[in-house]
Design an enzyme around this catalytic site. Structure first.
Site, PDB file in Angstrom:
ATOM      1  N   ASP A  36       0.814  -1.156  -0.019  1.00 55.01           N
ATOM      2  CA  ASP A  36      -0.001  -0.071   0.011  1.00 55.01           C
ATOM      3  C   ASP A  36       0.915   1.253   0.103  1.00 55.01           C
ATOM      4  OD1 ASP A  36      -1.985   2.021   0.449  1.00 55.01           O
ATOM      5  OD2 ASP A  36      -2.140   1.422   2.591  1.00 55.01           O
TER       6      ASP A  36
ATOM      7  N   GLU B 255      -0.921  10.652   0.789  1.00 55.50           N
ATOM      8  CA  GLU B 255      -2.197   9.933   0.780  1.00 55.50           C
ATOM      9  C   GLU B 255      -2.108   9.455   2.061  1.00 55.50           C
ATOM     10  OE1 GLU B 255      -5.194   6.745   0.675  1.00 55.50           O
ATOM     11  OE2 GLU B 255      -3.290   6.578   1.430  1.00 55.50           O
ATOM     12  N   GLU B 256      -1.364   8.985   2.840  1.00 51.63           N
ATOM     13  CA  GLU B 256      -1.334   8.325   4.015  1.00 51.63           C
ATOM     14  C   GLU B 256      -2.058   9.444   5.185  1.00 51.63           C
ATOM     15  OE1 GLU B 256      -1.910   5.312   4.613  1.00 51.63           O
ATOM     16  OE2 GLU B 256      -0.692   4.149   3.039  1.00 51.63           O
TER      17      GLU B 256
ATOM     18  N   ASP C 258      -5.471   1.774  -5.749  1.00 50.55           N
ATOM     19  CA  ASP C 258      -4.864   1.685  -4.152  1.00 50.55           C
ATOM     20  C   ASP C 258      -5.398   0.278  -3.988  1.00 50.55           C
ATOM     21  OD1 ASP C 258      -4.139   2.268  -1.606  1.00 50.55           O
ATOM     22  OD2 ASP C 258      -4.829   4.218  -1.782  1.00 50.55           O
TER      23      ASP C 258
ATOM     24  N   HIS D 158      -1.826  -2.267   6.313  1.00 44.07           N
ATOM     25  CA  HIS D 158      -1.201  -1.403   7.228  1.00 44.07           C
ATOM     26  C   HIS D 158      -0.416  -2.104   8.379  1.00 44.07           C
ATOM     27  CE1 HIS D 158      -3.057   2.988   6.548  1.00 44.07           C
ATOM     28  NE2 HIS D 158      -2.576   2.329   5.440  1.00 44.07           N
TER      29      HIS D 158
END
Length: 351
Positions: free
Chosen positions: A188, A222-223, A243, A323
């Site tokens: 990711d 983005e995170e 994504d 994650h």
């Protein structure tokens, strides 16, 4: 036109990308790496002020544009405090839980660019010393970094050049198995970035003519929520975020298909674009799954929130243990790459 991806080449790109540290806020190295790749393939590129990268390929129709985005920034941490015993307290960058990085090797980058290695540990790690080693909360107070240098106090650490605000990145530990799985942190969203880069290279080298001028935004925030909410041209009609698809109880996504998101925490994605993507997948025998992600937001939803008048969608490879200890399969990479290729060559929705 049938398209059969060279998945080995895409996997090679993924391995290159995940090994370049790039927590949100410190992405220059990986952006420069992507920039060199695009320049070598004679792609028109530009930087935005946030440090992201925009690649543009002109199409037959220059009045209506498409934009696809994937992000190179990753989860990470930052030095919050230098402890009296020479250990480092951390603050998180992005949404993850400390238990997912406990025991992980890491790298601390100083403001001068020097790097040091370390390990992320609980303060109460040793079961021979701490009776509550297994029960102590995994939180900001108990998690710390053990630096691989001879330090025993705050002064020793500062003499190395380490300071509050220094970025900490996690060892990706990338592996590709004989059975086709790729295991690594930061799939990711570097898996999706690799897919876009591979497609851009194919389009340029094979001189594929796109029906619409198309922009590829390699975003870098983005995170933390705002990677793809700007630099969208007024001519952009369709905006597709590439994504991950998140896996778990109650989810229909898996590690073998392309995930088409119908709704996340921001609400439903554009119904017409979703149906168009499904139609392309079925017509071209691409394996896909529709899914809903209740605790997820993408660069496409960030763009909608920022007020852009666009048709927005979200697709991507299925990523197990997002994650945390991420994994996907080459078949998911292949299906995602094929769907994006056919989307790029398809007619735009009538709005």
């Amino acid at each position: 036109m049938n398209y059969q991806p060279n998945v080995e080449e895409t996997i090679k790109l993924i391995k290159e990308l995940v090994t370049i540290p790039s927590p949100s806020g410190n992405t220059e190295k990986v952006i420069s790496h992507v920039e060199e790749f695009l320049r070598a393939n004679d792609v028109k590129i530009a930087r935005n002020r946030k440090g992201g990268l925009i690649a543009t390929i002109e199409g037959a129709n220059h009045q209506e544009h498409r934009m696809l985005t994937a992000h190179v920034d990753t989860l990470g941490a930052m030095v919050k405090e230098i402890k009296p015993n020479g250990r480092l307290k951390l603050t998180t960058i992005g949404g993850f839980r400390w238990n997912s990085v406990e025991g992980e090797y890491c790298e601390i980058e100083t403001a001068s660019g020097k790097t040091y290695t370390g390990t992320i540990l609980m303060r109460q790690t040793s079961v021979h010393v701490y009776k509550n080693a297994g029960d102590a909360p995994r939180n900001d107070e108990n998690i710390e970094v053990r630096i691989d240098e001879r330090v025993s106090n705050e002064k020793d650490v500062r003499e190395l050049g380490i300071e509050v605000g220094d970025f900490v990145s996690f060892d990706p530990r990338v592996q590709v198995t004989e059975s086709g799985y790729i295991k690594s942190r930061h799939l990711d969203d570097k898996a999706s970035v690799a897919i876009l880069l591979k497609l851009i290279k194919h389009i340029k080298t094979q001189r594929v003519k796109l029906p619409y001028t198309t922009h590829f935004l390699i975003s870098n925030n983005e995170e933390i929520g705002y990677g793809g909410n700007s630099n969208i041209t007024p001519e952009t009609v369709e905006y597709l975020a590439v994504d991950m698809g998140a896996l778990g109880d109650g989810q229909s996504s898996d590690e073998y298909t392309v995930s088409i998101c119908v709704k996340d925490s921001s609400g439903p994605y554009h119904y017409g674009l979703r149906k168009h993507l499904v139609s392309l997948a079925e017509k071209n025998e691409i394996e896909y799954k529709l899914d809903i992600y209740p605790f997820y937001g993408s660069d496409a939803s960030a763009a909608i929130r920022s007020g852009h008048d666009i048709i927005h969608g979200l697709i991507g490879p299925g990523i197990e243990s997002s994650h945390a200890f991420e994994r996907t399969h080459t078949s998911s990479i292949e299906n995602t790459e094929k769907l994006i290729y056919h989307y790029l060559l398809s007619d735009m929705l009538k709005y």
